[in-house]
Design a protein around this motif. Structure first.
Motif, PDB file in Angstrom:
ATOM      1  N   SER A 104       0.200 -75.305 -28.717  1.00  0.00           N
ATOM      2  CA  SER A 104       1.371 -76.101 -29.102  1.00  0.00           C
ATOM      3  C   SER A 104       2.401 -75.241 -29.817  1.00  0.00           C
ATOM      4  N   GLU A 105       1.951 -74.396 -30.744  1.00  0.00           N
ATOM      5  CA  GLU A 105       2.867 -73.531 -31.486  1.00  0.00           C
ATOM      6  C   GLU A 105       3.531 -72.493 -30.580  1.00  0.00           C
ATOM      7  N   THR A 106       2.851 -72.112 -29.523  1.00  0.00           N
ATOM      8  CA  THR A 106       3.378 -71.099 -28.605  1.00  0.00           C
ATOM      9  C   THR A 106       4.445 -71.664 -27.678  1.00  0.00           C
ATOM     10  N   ILE A 248      -2.302 -65.339 -22.441  1.00  0.00           N
ATOM     11  CA  ILE A 248      -3.117 -64.981 -23.604  1.00  0.00           C
ATOM     12  C   ILE A 248      -2.294 -64.175 -24.610  1.00  0.00           C
ATOM     13  N   ALA A 249      -1.487 -63.241 -24.125  1.00  0.00           N
ATOM     14  CA  ALA A 249      -0.665 -62.421 -25.028  1.00  0.00           C
ATOM     15  C   ALA A 249       0.321 -63.270 -25.809  1.00  0.00           C
ATOM     16  N   SER A 250       0.906 -64.274 -25.163  1.00  0.00           N
ATOM     17  CA  SER A 250       1.862 -65.147 -25.849  1.00  0.00           C
ATOM     18  C   SER A 250       1.175 -65.953 -26.940  1.00  0.00           C
ATOM     19  N   ILE A 251       0.019 -66.519 -26.634  1.00  0.00           N
ATOM     20  CA  ILE A 251      -0.691 -67.337 -27.621  1.00  0.00           C
ATOM     21  C   ILE A 251      -1.197 -66.466 -28.771  1.00  0.00           C
ATOM     22  N   THR A 252      -1.636 -65.270 -28.466  1.00  0.00           N
ATOM     23  CA  THR A 252      -2.145 -64.358 -29.500  1.00  0.00           C
ATOM     24  C   THR A 252      -1.071 -64.037 -30.537  1.00  0.00           C
TER      25      THR A 252
END
Length: 373
Positions: A104-106, A248-252
């Motif tokens: 959600s934050e991403t 994955i990189a964006s969420i990380t």
């Protein structure tokens, strides 16, 4: 004297309802002075945690003066080997709940939309409300099945996320492999499909998919899994997401650096390789579901065939009373109020003995005509 705060909180909080967990065993024991309590409320593994995980935990306590590995490198390596993906395709989180918030934050801005099914897991709405996004809730069909055409007809230019829980909590119904593929092929490029496969290990139908095959083939989705269910590690909170490496990189980028503690990382890496424990857990669950089905049929109660480790059973107008009577008898289940389904109970599958205690109490309640089915 307490002073009322004048600090204005975010308006988004007005839409947020705190998650209501199942009543813990100790609380019911304290309230009713009970010696023995059976908890069939939180979809936990009734045979306990992976023995290999417990052994690793016992040997890892001396390392607790050090911060955990921020990248969960060892756990990612084990997952990559087991699931035929690269380490860059995983994110490790403090349970799947944290991952839902991170997604959600991403991706969500105010006035973006998410699509959720109803009834389903409430934490999807929590993340959207936190970010000021709008929630589009679509019902399951009259057999509690997931209809991809209903999902697709609800997608707009504002849709960012589509959440599908499969097997779905609380119904136990699922999205077939063919339907999931069809949904992925038609969803617009600006929409991310989030497949919550927390209960995937319990599914026994041949056409079920945990979604990982579609991650391997490069589709735009993220699969959520947890170590709280089949692996029996609910008490240490660890889960993961699998997706294309760019997602994955964006969420990380919004993840806290030390979000998963050392013990959780070690235990999860050991548990995923504990094949004997996984297989035994599956056997206990499959036989336990059958035990509950037979009892419900004998009592004239309708239920939904489940691919998870719980069964959603229709009690009728007196379901709340039955729930309360079960508590008095030392059995904790979940009442359907949590999903605005007040005539239902969700019953987690326990051991044969735990299921038998629940069934005995339910038969006793029915024999006293304390509810109308």
């Amino acid at each position: 004297m307490e002073i009322n705060s004048k600090i204005k909180r975010r308006l988004a909080l007005n839409k947020i309802k705190p998650y209501q967990p199942g009543k813990p065993i100790w609380e019911l024991q304290s309230e009713l002075d009970l010696d023995q309590v059976v908890k069939l409320a939180s979809n936990e593994n009734p045979i306990g945690p992976s023995p290999k995980a417990v052994e690793v935990l016992q040997h890892s306590l001396s390392t607790l003066n050090r911060y955990p590995d921020a990248h969960a490198t060892r756990l990612k390596e084990v997952l990559a080997a087991q699931l035929s993906l690269s380490t860059e395709q995983f994110i490790i989180t403090n349970g799947a709940d944290e991952l839902i918030t991170l997604i959600s934050e991403t991706y969500l801005e105010p006035d973006d939309e998410i699509i959720v099914l109803s009834p389903s897991f409430s934490e999807y709405q929590f993340g959207a409300n936190l970010m000021g996004a709008n929630i589009v809730s679509i019902p399951l069909d009259n057999r509690f099945q997931i209809n991809i055409h209903t999902i697709l007809s609800s997608v707009t230019d504002h849709t960012k996320l589509v959440y599908v829980c499969s097997p779905n909590n609380p119904t136990g119904t699922y999205l077939s492999s063919n339907d999931l593929e069809a949904l992925l092929l038609v969803l617009p490029e600006h929409v991310l499909l989030v497949l919550d496969a927390a209960y995937s290990h319990f599914a026994t139908n041949a056409d079920y998919t945990d979604g990982l095959e579609f991650v391997r083939s490069g589709h735009q989705l993220i699969v959520l899994q947890t170590f709280s269910k089949i692996y029996g590690l609910a008490g240490i909170r660890v889960g993961f997401g699998a997706a294309p490496s760019s997602i994955i990189a964006s969420i990380t980028s919004v993840k806290e650096p030390f979000n998963v503690n050392t013990l959780a990382q070690y235990a999860a890496a050991a548990a995923i390789e504990d094949i004997d424990h996984v297989n035994q857990s599956k056997l206990v669950n499959t036989s336990g579901r059958k035990q509950l089905y037979e009892a419900f049929s004998r009592l004239g109660l309708s239920y939904i065939e489940s691919m998870a480790n719980f069964v959603f059973v229709k009690i009728g107008h007196g379901a709340k009373r039955v729930y309360e009577r079960l508590l008095e008898g030392g059995v904790i289940v979940r009442h359907g109020d949590a999903w605005e389904m007040p005539e239902y109970l969700r019953v987690s599958v326990g051991t044969q003995e735990e299921n038998a205690k629940f069934i005995k109490q339910l038969e006793l309640i029915k024999s006293k005509a304390e509810y109308r089915g």
